[in-house]
Structure formats: C-alpha cells, structure tokens
Design a protein around this motif. Structure first.
Motif, PDB file in Angstrom:
ATOM      1  N   LEU A 216       0.908  -1.186   0.118  1.00  0.00           N
ATOM      2  CA  LEU A 216      -0.048  -0.056   0.053  1.00  0.00           C
ATOM      3  C   LEU A 216       0.865   1.184   0.064  1.00  0.00           C
ATOM      4  O   LEU A 216       0.675   2.158  -0.675  1.00  0.00           O
ATOM      5  CB  LEU A 216      -0.880  -0.212   1.120  1.00  0.00           C
ATOM      6  N   VAL A 217       1.909   1.336   0.476  1.00  0.00           N
ATOM      7  CA  VAL A 217       2.918   2.167   0.786  1.00  0.00           C
ATOM      8  C   VAL A 217       3.634   2.461  -0.616  1.00  0.00           C
ATOM      9  O   VAL A 217       3.653   3.538  -1.073  1.00  0.00           O
ATOM     10  CB  VAL A 217       4.019   2.215   1.960  1.00  0.00           C
ATOM     11  N   GLN A 218       3.968   1.559  -0.994  1.00  0.00           N
ATOM     12  CA  GLN A 218       4.671   1.593  -2.582  1.00  0.00           C
ATOM     13  C   GLN A 218       3.639   2.198  -3.568  1.00  0.00           C
ATOM     14  O   GLN A 218       3.747   2.937  -4.480  1.00  0.00           O
ATOM     15  CB  GLN A 218       5.034   0.203  -2.980  1.00  0.00           C
ATOM     16  N   ALA A 219       2.223   1.809  -3.533  1.00  0.00           N
ATOM     17  CA  ALA A 219       1.352   2.353  -4.500  1.00  0.00           C
ATOM     18  C   ALA A 219       0.907   3.849  -3.895  1.00  0.00           C
ATOM     19  O   ALA A 219       0.906   4.533  -5.074  1.00  0.00           O
ATOM     20  CB  ALA A 219      -0.017   1.582  -4.009  1.00  0.00           C
ATOM     21  N   LEU A 220       1.278   4.319  -2.858  1.00  0.00           N
ATOM     22  CA  LEU A 220       1.048   5.374  -2.461  1.00  0.00           C
ATOM     23  C   LEU A 220       2.336   6.312  -3.180  1.00  0.00           C
ATOM     24  O   LEU A 220       1.989   7.611  -3.489  1.00  0.00           O
ATOM     25  CB  LEU A 220       1.105   5.858  -0.953  1.00  0.00           C
ATOM     26  N   PHE A 221       3.541   5.941  -3.200  1.00  0.00           N
ATOM     27  CA  PHE A 221       4.464   6.574  -3.619  1.00  0.00           C
ATOM     28  C   PHE A 221       4.633   6.240  -5.181  1.00  0.00           C
ATOM     29  O   PHE A 221       5.449   6.499  -5.970  1.00  0.00           O
ATOM     30  CB  PHE A 221       5.945   6.223  -3.140  1.00  0.00           C
ATOM     31  N   ARG A 222       3.734   5.513  -5.773  1.00  0.00           N
ATOM     32  CA  ARG A 222       3.697   5.223  -7.321  1.00  0.00           C
ATOM     33  C   ARG A 222       4.984   4.365  -7.637  1.00  0.00           C
ATOM     34  O   ARG A 222       5.405   4.360  -8.660  1.00  0.00           O
ATOM     35  CB  ARG A 222       3.381   6.418  -8.268  1.00  0.00           C
ATOM     36  N   MET A 223       5.336   3.532  -6.768  1.00  0.00           N
ATOM     37  CA  MET A 223       6.322   2.590  -6.835  1.00  0.00           C
ATOM     38  C   MET A 223       5.778   1.437  -7.711  1.00  0.00           C
ATOM     39  O   MET A 223       6.451   0.636  -8.563  1.00  0.00           O
ATOM     40  CB  MET A 223       6.935   1.939  -5.966  1.00  0.00           C
ATOM     41  N   LEU A 224       4.658   1.246  -7.474  1.00  0.00           N
ATOM     42  CA  LEU A 224       3.482   0.501  -8.454  1.00  0.00           C
ATOM     43  C   LEU A 224       2.584   0.953  -8.901  1.00  0.00           C
ATOM     44  O   LEU A 224       1.797   1.706  -8.278  1.00  0.00           O
ATOM     45  CB  LEU A 224       3.329  -1.067  -7.275  1.00  0.00           C
ATOM     46  N   GLU A 225       2.426   0.951  -9.954  1.00  0.00           N
ATOM     47  CA  GLU A 225       1.275   1.574 -10.613  1.00  0.00           C
ATOM     48  C   GLU A 225      -0.134   0.536 -10.504  1.00  0.00           C
ATOM     49  O   GLU A 225      -0.171  -0.532 -10.739  1.00  0.00           O
ATOM     50  CB  GLU A 225       1.290   1.712 -12.147  1.00  0.00           C
ATOM     51  N   PRO A 226      -1.055   1.237 -10.178  1.00  0.00           N
ATOM     52  CA  PRO A 226      -2.310   0.487  -9.733  1.00  0.00           C
ATOM     53  C   PRO A 226      -2.761  -0.454 -10.934  1.00  0.00           C
ATOM     54  O   PRO A 226      -2.910   0.275 -12.181  1.00  0.00           O
ATOM     55  CB  PRO A 226      -3.513   1.366  -9.128  1.00  0.00           C
ATOM     56  N   GLU A 227      -3.457  -1.436 -10.856  1.00  0.00           N
ATOM     57  CA  GLU A 227      -3.804  -2.403 -11.768  1.00  0.00           C
ATOM     58  C   GLU A 227      -5.390  -1.546 -12.172  1.00  0.00           C
ATOM     59  O   GLU A 227      -5.855  -1.537 -13.126  1.00  0.00           O
ATOM     60  CB  GLU A 227      -4.281  -3.749 -11.522  1.00  0.00           C
ATOM     61  N   PHE A 228      -5.771  -1.366 -11.185  1.00  0.00           N
ATOM     62  CA  PHE A 228      -7.240  -0.650 -11.291  1.00  0.00           C
ATOM     63  C   PHE A 228      -7.603   0.454 -10.229  1.00  0.00           C
ATOM     64  O   PHE A 228      -6.839   0.079  -8.933  1.00  0.00           O
ATOM     65  CB  PHE A 228      -8.371  -1.520 -11.263  1.00  0.00           C
ATOM     66  N   GLY A 229      -8.050   1.567 -10.035  1.00  0.00           N
ATOM     67  CA  GLY A 229      -8.300   2.235  -8.682  1.00  0.00           C
ATOM     68  C   GLY A 229      -7.607   3.360  -8.872  1.00  0.00           C
ATOM     69  O   GLY A 229      -6.687   3.804  -9.873  1.00  0.00           O
ATOM     70  N   GLN A 230      -7.544   4.548  -7.865  1.00  0.00           N
ATOM     71  CA  GLN A 230      -7.157   5.620  -7.960  1.00  0.00           C
ATOM     72  C   GLN A 230      -6.613   6.023  -6.444  1.00  0.00           C
ATOM     73  O   GLN A 230      -7.313   5.356  -5.263  1.00  0.00           O
ATOM     74  CB  GLN A 230      -7.811   6.633  -8.284  1.00  0.00           C
ATOM     75  N   ILE A 231      -5.657   6.767  -6.147  1.00  0.00           N
ATOM     76  CA  ILE A 231      -5.413   7.390  -5.039  1.00  0.00           C
ATOM     77  C   ILE A 231      -5.285   8.916  -5.027  1.00  0.00           C
ATOM     78  O   ILE A 231      -4.639   9.421  -6.128  1.00  0.00           O
ATOM     79  CB  ILE A 231      -4.023   6.915  -4.396  1.00  0.00           C
TER      80      ILE A 231
END
Length: 1501
Positions: free
Chosen positions: A1302-1317
C-alpha cells in the motif's frame, strides 16, 4: 681466367668437403644418441622390473584412456624400426655396388642403431603396457621423444641448407627426415600433449578439495557424471580429429539446425574443469619449490609463477608452435630473391630448383597455418584455465575476509575485480609469447637483411632499436592512463552498485536523478581519461604502423646514398621482411598495453588476496566431554578495528550452559549485535577468551536471503527431511505464505529477497536456522520485523518449542520476551551492565528499569483506552487457542484467499518474478550495426574512415610496385630511374599512406568514445527511469555486467574491432587485386573460394554467436554469486557452508567456461578450413605462375605477387568479422537496457503542483488493486478508504498482508492495476513522479545508508545548513553519538552503513524526514530495530514535529500505533477493519482487539 676457374674449382671442392663432413657428423651424432638411448633404456627397464606398482586399478584406467595412444605409439616405433631397416638395406646395397665411403659407412651405422633402438622401444612398450600396471609413458621416453623430434627438425633445416648450396643430397636422407619428423611429432603429442589425462584420472581417484564426507561424496558423483556422454568430444578425440578440429562437428551441426541452449553445450573434460584447475593452481601457489608451505602471503610474482606452473604443458606446446610459426613465416622472405632470379632465367638447369622453391613457398605457408591454429587454440585453453583459477581463488578469499577487510573493499570494486581484472589477465595469454617473439623476429629479420643488403641492415637495426626504446616512455604513459581509467571506473562502479542495491529508497525519496547525475559526472571524469587513452593509443598505432615504412625509407635511402646496388630480389626480400616486422612492431603497442593492463590487474588481484582473513582462533572449541558449558567468555575485550584504542566490547564475562535461553537487551548502539559477532568469531579479540561447545546457527538482524528457491534457502545444503521440514514451516508460520505464492516453496526469490516482505525474509532465516539442528542458536532481534500474532507464534513454537532443549542467545527489543530467559544480559556502551534473571535484575539497576519503564508507558495508552482488555478472563479463556495469531475472522478469510490464488496459479504457472536473463537469438541484425555506426554525427565519419583506409592500401601497394618496377631485375642490369627519384617517390607514397593511417585511427577513436558515452548515458537514464518491477525481477549482477564488461567493450574493444575488420577487408581485396593482376585466372578462382569461405562462416556463425551470448549470460551469475556470498559470509561461515558455496562457484565457473571453450574450438575449426582453402588457392596460383611463358611477366612483379600471396587468406577477414559480431553482442546487450519501458514522467507540465502541496494531507483510496508484475497475483484486492488530513493512521496486519505494498502504491512505486489514490483532491496518477515523491516523506522498513559522510546521508540534495542538520540529529537522539566521532558531520559511513548499528541507521532515516518536514509522512516499521525507550522517544518526537501532518504508521509494536487516530487492519490485500482504536477495542471480537489483548497478555505473562 684460369685463376678464376681454379678458384671456382677450389670453392666446389670445399663445398663438397663441407657437405660430406657435415653429413658424416650428423649421422655420427644420430647414431651416438640412439646408442646412448638404447643403453639408458636397458638400465631403466632392468630397474623397473624390481619396482612394485602403487595403484591396483590403474591398468584398467590406462586401457580405457590410452588405448588409442598406446597403439599409435607402438605402431610408430615399429614403423620407424622397419623403415630404418629398409634404409639400412638400401644403403648397404648402394655401398656394395658403388663402393664404401666414409659417408655411407656412418650412414649405415646410423640406420642400424636406429633400427635396433626403435625395435627395443617397441618391445618395451608392448611388454610394459601389456603386463604391467603403468599408468603413463615413462619420463625417459617422453624426454627422448621430444629430443628426437627437435633433432629431426634440425636435421631437415640443415639438409635444406646443404641442398641449396650443394645442389644434391642422397634421396635416402630426405626419406629419413620425412619419416623422422612425422613420427617425432606423433610421439611429442602422445608424450606431452595428451592434456595430462594421466593427471585427470588421478584427480578422479583422489579428492581435490577438503570437503566434509557427505559433500565430497556428492561432489565425486557429480564429477564422475561429467565423464559420461555429455563430456566434450575433445576428451576422446583421435589424433586426426584433434589435428583438424573435426571433433567440433557435432556441436556445429546442432547449432546450425537449432538455437543452442546451455544444455546443448557439452561438459568440459575433467582435466579442464574448474575443480581440477583450481586444485593444481592452489597447490602451486601455496607450496614453494622445496615442497614446504610458504608464508601464505601472496605477491604478484608468486601469483604469476603459480599461473605459469599450472599451465606449463600448454605453455610448452604454444612455445613450440610459436617457434615453428615464426621460422615458417621467414621462409618466404629468405627465398624470394632467388625466386625472382630463377623466374627471370627459367633455364632447363634451374627449373627443378624453381619447382622446389615453389613447393617450399607452399609448404611454409601450410606449416605456418597449421601451427598458428593449434597455437591459438592452446592460448585460448590457457586463458580459460587462468580465468577459472582466478575466479575461484578470489571467491574463496572473499568468503574468508574479515569484517574490516570487507569494509575497505566495496562491492563495485569486487565486481570489477571479477568482470574486468580476471578477464584481462586471461586475455594476456594471447600476448604471452610476444614477449620473446618480438626480439627474435627482429633478429631474424636483420640477419636476412644482412645477407641481402649488407651494411644497410645495420641502419635498419639502429632504426628498429630507436623505435623499441621509444616504448619506455610510451609504456609509462599508457600505464598512467590505464591506472587512472581503472580508478575512475572503480569509483563509478561503486556508486552504481550502491544505487542499484538501494534503488527503492532512492525512488521513494526522489533522489534517483541526483544519483544518476552523480554517476554521469563520474562517467564524464572517466571519459576524459578514456579519451586520453584512446587518442594516445591511436597515435602509438600510427607511429608503429608507420615504423616499418620509416625503416624501409631509411634503409633504401642509405643503400642509394652509399651505392649498395638494389635489384628486384633484394627489394622484395626487404619489403617482405619489413612486412613481417610491420606485424611485429604493430603488435608491440598492444603488447605493452596488455603488459601494463595485466600488471595493474594482477596487482589489484594480489592486493585483494593479501587482505586480512578472519582469524580462525577467535573462539576456542571445547571438547565434547564438557557437556555442561555451551559458551564461556572470560575477560573478553573486542574491537572491530584491531589497532584502534577504542574497544567495541569491554570486560565481557558470562557463562551459558547447555539448554539455557539468554536474552540480550539494551539501547541503540549498546553493542548487542557486536556481542553475537564476537561469539560467532567475526569480531577480532583483543584479549580474554571465548570457549564454545557445539555447532552454531545464526539469524542476522538484516535478513540475508540467497537468490534462488525458498526451499533451498531453508534447507541450506541439508538433505530434505519432509517431516521436519513441514514441522518447521508450521512453526515459522510459513505455510500460509507459501500458499499465496504461485509456486509455493519452489518460488524463486529475487536478489536480496526483493519479492518478500521483511517478516517473510526473517521467518525464512529462522526456518533455515531451525532446520540446521545446531547446538547453539544466535538470534539477532528476529521478531522486530513481525506482527504481534506471528511474533508470539514463533516465540512459543520455535524458541520455547523446537529449541526447548537448545542453547539460545537472542537479542530483542521486545521486553515481553525477556521473562522467558534463564539469563538476561543488559548492555550499555559495549559493557554488560546487568546480568541475571528477570526478577533478579528488575529492581537492581537503572538500565533495565529504563527499558521496562518505557515499555510500560506505552502500555498505559492501552489501559487508558480500555482497562478491561487485559483483565477479561472470559475473553482470555475463549481465545486461548488463538494466541498464536490465528483468530477466526482472519483464518476464515485466509481459507478463502488461497482459492483465489489457485485460480491465478493456473493462469500464470510460467511466471516467476525472477526470469532467466533474456538473450537475443539468431544472427545480430544489421540494425544493431547501423545504430552503432550512425550514433555519432549520423554516421558522417564512416565514409571518411573508409576513404582513409582505402587510400592507405592503395598508396602502400603503389609504393611497393614503384620499388619493384623502378629497380633492375639483377645487379647486371642498369637502373630504370635515378636513385634520388627512386627514393623521393617512395618517400612521398609512404608518407601519404602513413597520414591516412593517422586520420583513420583518430576518426575511429573519436567515433568510439562519443558512441560509448552516448549509449552509456542512454542506458543509465533508462535504468534509473525504469519501474521498480524491473529491479525486483532483474538481479543487479545483470545490470552491473552491462555497466562494466559490456561498457568496456563499447569503450575500447568494438571501435578497435571495427578498425581491425576494415584493415583486413581492404587488405584482402588489395592482395586479391595484386594476384589477379599477375594471373587473371585467379579472378575465376576467387569466386568459388569466397563462396566456400562465406558458407563456412555462415555455418559456423550460428553456433559461435549463441556460444558468445551464452558466455555473456553465464558470467553475470559468477559476479552475482560472489557479491551475494560476501554479503552473507557471516551466515555462511556460521553454518560451515563455505565448501558448498565454493563448489557452487566452481559449477558456475564451469558453466561459463563451457561456451568459452567450445567457442574457441569453433573459431579454430573455422580458421583451419579457411587456411586450407587459402593454401590450396595459393598453390593453384603458383601453378598458374609456373605455367606462364618466359617474358610475359616482369619477374619483379611476379615476385611481388608471390610475396603478397604468402599472407593471402580470407581467414583474417572472417576472423575479424566474427570477432566483431561477438563484440557487437555487448552493444546489443546494452541496447536491451537502453529501451526499457519507463516509469511515468517525472514532471507533467500541465499538472504541476503548487509549492505547498499537500497542505492538508488528506488521502483518498478508491478501489485500489495492485500486483507486482503482470504474471503475478494481486496483492491489494480492491481497497477503498479515506485517511483524513492531519491525522495519525496506523496500518496493521500479519506479515505479507499488503501493508508495505500500500505504501509503494502511495509513492507510485507500483502503478495500480485498477483504482485511484487522491491526495488533497489531486489524483496522484496525473502528476509527475518527482513532484509526488519529493512532497511525501518516508522512513522505510530497511534503514539504508550510503557510503560517504554522515552529512551526505542526511542531506543528499545539499538543501540544508549545518544548524538545521544538528537540530534534526538532536531531535532523533543521535547528536551525542555524532559529537563523539572525530569527523562530526563529516564522519565516514562505510558501504551499507556497516559501521553504524541497525538502530542508529533507523534514527538517521528519522533525521532525514525531520529535515524535509512533509505534510504526509509514512513510517514503514520505522522503529522495528530500536529499543522500546528509543521507540517511545521517536514517537514523541514525531507527535511533536508532525502534529499538523498526516502520519501513516506501519508497525508491529502495538504501542507504536495505539495513540493513532485510526487503525487500518489488512489481511491478504483486503481491509478487514478500519476505525479508531477506541471503537475497535470496544468490540471484543474484533481482530484488532485480539491483537492488543495478545500483546498485553504476552507482556503480563
């Protein structure tokens, strides 16, 4: 006139006398030698009958291995005996018929003794090898065979000289010479060149390396298995197959029909395997000439001596081939003058000599080709063996290095050591014989010149000496530039290696472009040195390529000046000799360059081998009889730096009995990990004693996970015991995790465990230790990276369960685990301040009270929320079965999740995170070449380079034509032009060609370094802009290989190879034009010859190309394994796994050597056939030349064509084209990483954020779905929640639940497959990455420090003042520690921050965010490695300093998150609970309530 006739008769009589006396002497010497051998062999045989064989089974080994060679030797001896008998009979009849002379009498003696001697040797061989246990041919026979071969060659040379002077020799002599040379060569091959197969068999019988019994058994089985069908055909090839390289046929055929994989490449012969090569090399290095062990210190001369002694057989044979090749190359220049004269006369009396000369030219070319092929093949074998020996000894040394030595040797430098220095040392074998060949060739050339042009040769000699002396300053210049280049490359590789290892934190903090700029800056510094090296090399190449032309100008000018007559024969002799000198002198700068480079590399390797090893006797092993004591430390004083006055541990005294549980606690930096290190024997002992009883197992604070399968990490070299294995998986809570992996325990772990969470890595480490079943367990804070459920489960099941009867010393910051210890050691400032049981020391000292007190403060937060949580007996009894973190709601959810994962398994069964390294297949596309040549100035320099080379070749041919045409055929004829005109035109043409060489070299150097710099920048930009998934799935060794080896090829090898290919191609076309101009029929012949060469090249290339790619792919694992092993050397040594890791390294080296060896063989297979075609073409050309009527051709021009024909071969073109294609693969590999899919842009101009964003810190997560790679399962499965601004959010969940994701998604280390922050109303997917990451702050789970200074670690972007930095240090409790250090803010930080404790590193990370002061702060288990008091102080600091910020905390300590505003509980990527801690605790059935209850119960118990 009568006087002249009388003088002529005297000369003829003297010549006949000289011929007769010389021949008599030769026969006498031969007869004496054979008689002497006969006597010595008889004595040797008689003595041998009294010796007893030592190996009973050696006879069978001999029959299997030597059947072919034994029979070939026996038949050759019998053939020689029969042949000499026949010659003796013929000589006898000749004497009987024509009368006996002294010559015939001595010849008869010679033939008779030869017949007898070879017959006796035949009988000896038959008897000895049929009825004895001899394993190899005796040394006496081998010496005799070598002597006989050399004597036969010498006799042939002498007889040729006599024939030339005396016009005739007995036919029997020629027959005898031919028979002797052929047999002698066979004997030499059998006696010396059978690659030491006798030693190979001995190596199979005796163990080579000191291994434990179970390992040695396994290794022997593996070693023996290599001698099956998979072994290279070279091991069992017959003489003809080895001679023609026909044994390569099956592999080439396979490579032509399909794309080769590593499995298709045969294993090396055991004799050439890394295991055997290293054992031999190590023996030579460790023992001196007297058979005693040397002092153990390695010096460069010792290293060189060991390398020479371990490859002496190959060196001996390459020396012999070099001699033959050198002598054969001078036959043409020596006889070319006579050829012109005979071609001019073509009388009946001289035609036979003319035919003999033509045959000699052909034979010399043929012998030269054959000797060159086997010379180069053996040089390649030497190169492979040298690499194998050095790879292995460096790896072995790396495993034994002390901690201090490792700190002074960065991983980047280590990578360069293997990838650059070892490679360069191996390549030096190519230049090995040039050291003596250069002076020998110069002397031979001058002798030939002296015989033709007399005193003028002295001028040539003086000119040559001047040029040779010029090497001294040039060599020093090259050495200086090379040393500077390597130093700058080391610096660059060190920073690159560090950046790649820590890429995650660089991207999280937004520092990636800063580090890229630093690497580019270092590269620019390196490029300045590279330019100096390339331009100086270009100038040196120009000087030395022009040197033969300069010598010829001076020599011919001197001849004209002093009146020495010049004719076509002398000119051609001189030109042909200068042509050979041109090759010699042209290779001289390469030789100097390689000597300098190799010396630098050997010095660097030696300095590494001279680093201090870990002292073996830091800890003494007690005898097994003392069953009571497990560990006893008496008055121990320890320091990481031996000569430092400051001790790390002082006055350490404690005793641990078998079965005791010992807890070690203390504040950050108190010496807890150092205490374990001294027990492990890793820390130097200054005084005192450590006594240990039993085997050890170790769990490091920073998890060391080996790249490979999970199951291999757990077994760690042990045999699989399924029952124990499953029990340990259950105890370590790994069953559920393995179910979530698509491949279970067969999942391949990325480098440094990149695809595992911190807790998973730690639990795999614990499972490894448990499976090892040791007596003493040393656990360095293993529970810090785990949640409360998992930590409790592991403590009860592992420490109190499986390890119940074992001795365990565990460092911990979890106060709740201290009460279970039989002995608690409290540490402060490197001393044990308190020791005893929990009850004993609870009220007896301030240190322990401080630790416990800070923990109680945290617990009061729980009590203030709900006082009854820890006292509710009904809940306690109800949930007793769930104390191990397996509560029902989570359990139910986990039961559902594997089903989902199984569905994904079926879809993605092929998808491991770490895939095999991608390699291009098929031929290198023309687009790759096109990209290279057009990269700089869009290819504008290419036509200029072509024009310069063509002009050079044309002017060179024109200058030679001019000299031949303008000089008379013989001394009797008058000159065609004046001497001054002759020299003036020649000088003009020569200077023009030299200028073309300079222009070409400078242009290629310019294109080379500019192209290298362009693609370096492009590749590194793509790497640094690559998404994190690229680094997760790509071991750093692959990237480092491209940044070091492939970049070195791009810097120097590829431009040089383009130049070589251009020279060969234009040179070949020039030679073809010269030959065709003399005999037009050659034009017709060139067509089938060229077609055949191209077909051979295409047939060969499909195999060679893949072998080269396989070599590139197989080298990266060696570097990666070495780097990985050095990082984990403490764990490897503790588990006594050094030998297994050395064996793995040996296998990796063999994997690398296999394609290398077979590529070398394939290259010689091709070149042999090229040479045979060239020799056949040359023979046909000579036949055409002979058949040309007299007067049609100018004899001088014909002689020039013959001279050019001596070097005529398409092999040079094909060789250079092949080498170019092999080198261009490095460029192809760089191109792979120059087009990596990039992360989203760093800045989006239309969506730039305001300076103060985010102002509130509100985070909205909408249906977030995230996976690590397209072929891997989802990790976050539709999260939706809101983090209100300026609130404190705690995220909890069992290990692997998705917290860090979740932290990596917050920093866009991983791009979401679906959804938004969304943050403060802005969709973070729409803004630039740099804007996002620089606006957020994080303290990561793994505390990272970079090599350099403390200031650079706190403020890499150099944005803050010293006052601000000191303020931050004060707030994170580190200012006092830093003030103690000599350099204060500039105090040194070693690689990975090894000279700072784990807790101190975590506090440095806190200091970074205190400086940055972002509105959104993420703490990813930021206080896992600090004690509870420091944790409490950090929490207080964060609450004060970030009171108006959104703080998102991931923690395993409940006390760290109880003061938050909201708690988010994750499980398997789903939100299980999300509310305030108060509301969640009110619901007694909530998972969070159970977590808190368990935590408080754990402490209360």
């Amino acid at each position: 006139m009568d006087a002249f006739e009388e003088s002529k008769n005297d000369i003829n009589m003297w010549t006949l006398f000289f011929k007769s006396s010389t021949t008599i002497f030769l026969h006498g010497f031969s007869a004496s030698s054979h008689l002497f051998m006969l006597l010595v062999l008889s004595i040797f045989w008689v003595r041998k009958k009294h010796t007893v064989p030592t190996l009973e089974n050696s006879k069978q080994i001999l029959k299997n291995t030597y059947f072919l060679y034994y029979w070939s030797s026996l038949l050759s001896c019998l053939g020689l005996s029969f042949g000499d008998l026949l010659l003796s009979v013929l000589n006898y009849f000749s004497g009987y018929k024509h009368g006996w002379t002294d010559l015939k009498f001595f010849a008869e003696l010679d033939f008779a003794f030869k017949t007898l001697t070879w017959f006796v040797i035949s009988v000896y061989l038959h008897v000895q090898f049929s009825h004895s246990s001899e394993r190899r041919f005796p040394i006496l026979l081998r010496i005799w065979w070598a002597f006989y071969f050399l004597m036969s060659c010498s006799y042939l040379v002498i007889h040729l000289g006599l024939y030339w002077k005396c016009s005739s020799l007995p036919f029997l002599l020629w027959v005898s010479d031919g028979m002797s040379i052929f047999s002698g060569f066979l004997f030499c091959y059998v006696g010396l060149f059978v690659k030491g197969r006798e030693d190979r068999d001995l190596h199979l019988v005796e163990p080579l390396l000191k291994t434990s019994s179970n390992q040695s058994n396994g290794d022997n089985e593996k070693g023996l298995s290599l001698s099956g069908d998979g072994v290279t055909p070279y091991a069992n090839a017959n003489l003809l197959s080895i001679f023609t390289f026909a044994w390569m046929g099956p592999l080439l055929s396979l490579g032509y029909s399909k794309i080769l994989d590593l499995e298709d490449v045969p294993q090396l012969d055991n004799y050439d395997s890394a295991k055997v090569v290293f054992a031999d090399f190590r023996n030579k290095l460790e023992y001196d000439g007297n058979g005693s062990v040397n002092d153990g210190k390695v010096s460069t001369p010792k290293l060189v001596k060991a390398l020479i002694l371990s490859t002496w057989k190959e060196i001996l044979w390459t020396t012999l081939f070099s001699i033959i090749c050198t002598l054969a190359s001078y036959v043409g220049p020596y006889f070319i003058g006579a050829f012109v004269q005979y071609f001019n006369s073509k009388t009946h009396q001289t035609k036979y000599k003319f035919y003999a000369l033509v045959f000699i030219f052909f034979l010399s070319k043929f012998i030269r080709c054959i000797s060159e092929r086997h010379l180069f093949f053996q040089l390649r074998v030497i190169s492979i063996k040298v690499r194998a020996a050095l790879f292995t000894i460096i790896y072995k040394k790396g495993l034994s290095l002390s901690s201090q030595s490792k700190q002074g040797h960065s991983s980047g430098k280590n990578a360069n050591l293997l990838s650059v220095d070892v490679e360069r040392t191996g390549l030096f074998s190519w230049h090995l014989h040039n050291i003596w060949r250069v002076p020998v060739q110069v002397v031979l050339a001058l002798l030939i010149l002296y015989s033709k042009i007399g005193l003028a040769s002295l001028v040539a000699f003086v000119s040559t000496i001047i040029l040779l002396l010029a090497n001294v300053p040039l060599g020093k210049l090259q050495e200086k530039f090379q040393g500077e280049l390597m130093d700058s490359k080391d610096q660059r590789m060190k920073v690159t290696s560090e950046a790649l290892k820590n890429m995650r934190i660089l991207k999280l903090q937004g520092w990636d472009m800063k580090f890229l700029a630093k690497i580019i800056e270092l590269r620019n510094f390196e490029t300045r040195r590279l330019k100096k090296l390339l331009y100086s090399s270009a100038i040196i190449a120009f000087v030395y390529l022009s040197a033969p032309m300069f010598i010829s100008m001076v020599t011919f000018g001197f001849c004209v000046l002093v009146g020495i007559p010049l004719d076509s024969g002398k000119i051609l002799t001189a030109l042909a000799t200068f042509n050979i000198l041109q090759g010699t002198i042209y290779n001289l700068p390469d030789l100097i360059y390689m000597v300098v480079q190799t010396k630098v590399s050997l010095d660097r390797i030696t300095s590494f081998l001279c680093l201090d090893d870990l002292h073996p006797n830091i800890a003494y092993k007690l005898s097994r009889d003392s069953v009571k004591v497990a560990i006893d430390v008496v008055k121990g004083n320890f320091s990481w730096e031996l000569h430092s006055p400051i001790l790390t541990l002082k006055d350490i005294n404690f005793r641990v009995c078998h079965g005791m549980k010992v807890a070690v606690c203390g504040f950050v930096g108190s010496g807890k990990s150092s205490l374990l290190s001294c027990i492990l024997g890793e820390m130097p002992r200054i005084s005192g004693a450590i006594n240990l009883n039993g085997t050890k197992a170790y769990v490091a604070q920073s998890p060391w996970i080996q790249s490979g399968k999970i199951v291999d990490n757990i077994l760690f070299g042990k045999e699989m015991d399924k029952k124990r294995y499953n029990m340990i998986l259950e105890a370590c809570s790994l069953k559920k995790d393995l179910e979530l992996f698509a491949f279970g325990d067969q999942t391949i772990i990325g480098e440094r465990g990149i695809n595992l969470s911190g807790g998973q890595k730690q639990r795999i480490q614990i499972a490894r230790a448990l499976y090892h079943d040791a007596d003493i367990y040393l656990l360095d804070d293993p529970f810090s990276a785990m949640d409360a459920h998992t930590g409790t489960h592991l403590f009860k099941e592992c420490l109190l369960g499986i390890l119940g009867s074992k001795t365990v010393i565990y460092v911990t910051h979890q106060i709740e685990f201290l009460s279970f210890a039989d002995l608690i050691l409290v540490m402060r400032g490197g001393r044990i301040t308190q020791a005893g049981k929990y009850e004993e020391i609870h009220h007896s000292g301030t240190d322990f009270m401080e630790l416990v007190g800070s923990h109680k403060k945290g617990l009061t937060v729980v009590n203030s929320i709900d006082r009854q949580v820890t006292l509710d007996n009904s809940i306690t009894s109800e949930e007793d079965g769930n104390l191990l973190g397996s509560d029902k709601p989570i359990e139910d959810d986990e039961e559902r999740e594997p089903k989902n994962c199984k569905v994904e398994k079926q879809v993605h069964l092929e998808g491991q995170l770490v895939q095999e390294e991608k390699r291009e297949k098929g031929r290198v596309g023309l687009s790759v070449y096109w990209k290279y040549v057009t990269a700089t100035y869009k290819g504008a320099f290419v036509p200029l380079i072509l024009l310069a080379q063509i002009s050079f070749q044309c002017l060179l041919i024109a200058s030679n034509y001019w000299m031949v045409w303008a000089t008379p055929i013989s001394e009797d004829a008058g000159p065609h032009v004046r001497g001054a005109t002759l020299i003036f035109v020649y000088v003009a043409l020569t200077l023009g060609s030299s200028l073309c060489v300079l222009i070409r070299s400078m242009l290629i150097a310019t294109v080379g370094y500019k192209t290298a710099t362009l693609f370096f920048n492009k590749m590194h930009l793509c790497i640094f802009r690559a998404p994190m998934s690229f680094f997760d799935s790509t071991p750093s060794g692959r990237i480092l290989n491209r940044a070091s080896i492939d970049q070195s090829a791009l810097d120097k090898s590829i431009p040089n190879q383009f130049e070589e290919f251009l020279m060969s191609l234009v040179g070949f076309l020039g030679t073809a034009i010269v030959l065709s101009q003399v005999t037009w029929q050659m034009l017709i012949l060139f067509i089938p010859m060229s077609v055949a060469c191209i077909w051979y090249q295409q047939y060969y290339m499909s195999t060679a190309r893949e072998l080269t790619r396989l070599s590139g792919v197989c080298q990266a694992p060696i570097v990666q394994h070495f780097t990985e092993s050095i990082l984990g050397s403490t764990t490897i040594r503790c588990f006594d796994q050094e030998q297994r890791f050395i064996d793995t390294n040996l296998k990796l080296v063999d994997m690398y050597s296999r394609p290398k060896f077979h590529f070398s063989s394939a290259m010689e297979w091709l070149c042999f056939r090229m040479d045979m075609l060239a020799s056949a073409t040359y023979a046909i050309f000579l036949i055409f030349l002979i058949s040309t009527p007299k007067g049609v051709l100018n004899p001088g021009v014909a002689g020039l064509a013959v001279t050019y024909g001596l070097d005529f071969s398409m092999y040079g073109v094909v060789w250079d084209l092949t080498m170019l294609e092999n080198e261009i693969i490095s460029f192809e590999r760089i191109l792979q990483y120059a087009y990596i899919p990039s992360e989203p842009p760093l800045l989006v101009e239309e969506n730039r954020i305001s300076h103060g964003w985010p102002s509130e810190g509100k985070v909205d997560i909408v249906d977030l779905q995230v996976r690590y790679a397209p072929h891997l399962p989802l990790v976050l499965r539709g999260l939706t929640c809101t983090f209100p601004g300026r609130m404190k959010i705690g995220i909890v969940g069992r290990t692997g639940s998705g917290k860090s994701t979740l932290v990596q998604a917050l920093f866009r280390m991983l791009e979401p497959e679906f959804g938004q922050i969304w943050i403060d109303g802005i969709n973070i997917s729409k803004i630039g990455l740099h804007d996002l990451r620089s606006s957020l702050s994080i303290i990561p789970q793994d505390p990272i420090m970079f090599e350099g200074t403390l200031r650079i670690n706190l403020d890499p972007l150099e944005e803050y003042t010293d006052e601000q930095i000191w303020e931050a240090l004060n707030k994170c409790q580190l200012s006092d520690e830093v003030k103690k250090k000599e350099g204060k803010l500039d105090s040194a930080v070693t690689e990975n921050g090894e000279n700072w404790s784990m807790g101190q590193r975590q506090l440095i990370c806190l200091g970074r965010v205190l400086l940055k002061r972002s509105k959104v702060l993420v703490l990813d288990e930021a206080t896992a490695s600090v004690d509870t008091m420091t944790d409490y102080l950090i929490q207080q600091t964060i609450n004060q300093e970030f009171s108006r910020s959104t703080v998102i905390t991931i923690a395993h300590r409940i006390t760290s998150i109880l003061a938050v505003d909201r708690v988010l509980l994750l499980d398997n990527g789903h939100i299980l609970e999300y509310d305030s801690p108060t509301k969640l605790l009110e619901n007694k059935t909530s998972s969070f309530a159970k977590l808190v209850k368990e935590y408080t119960q754990r402490f209360s118990s």
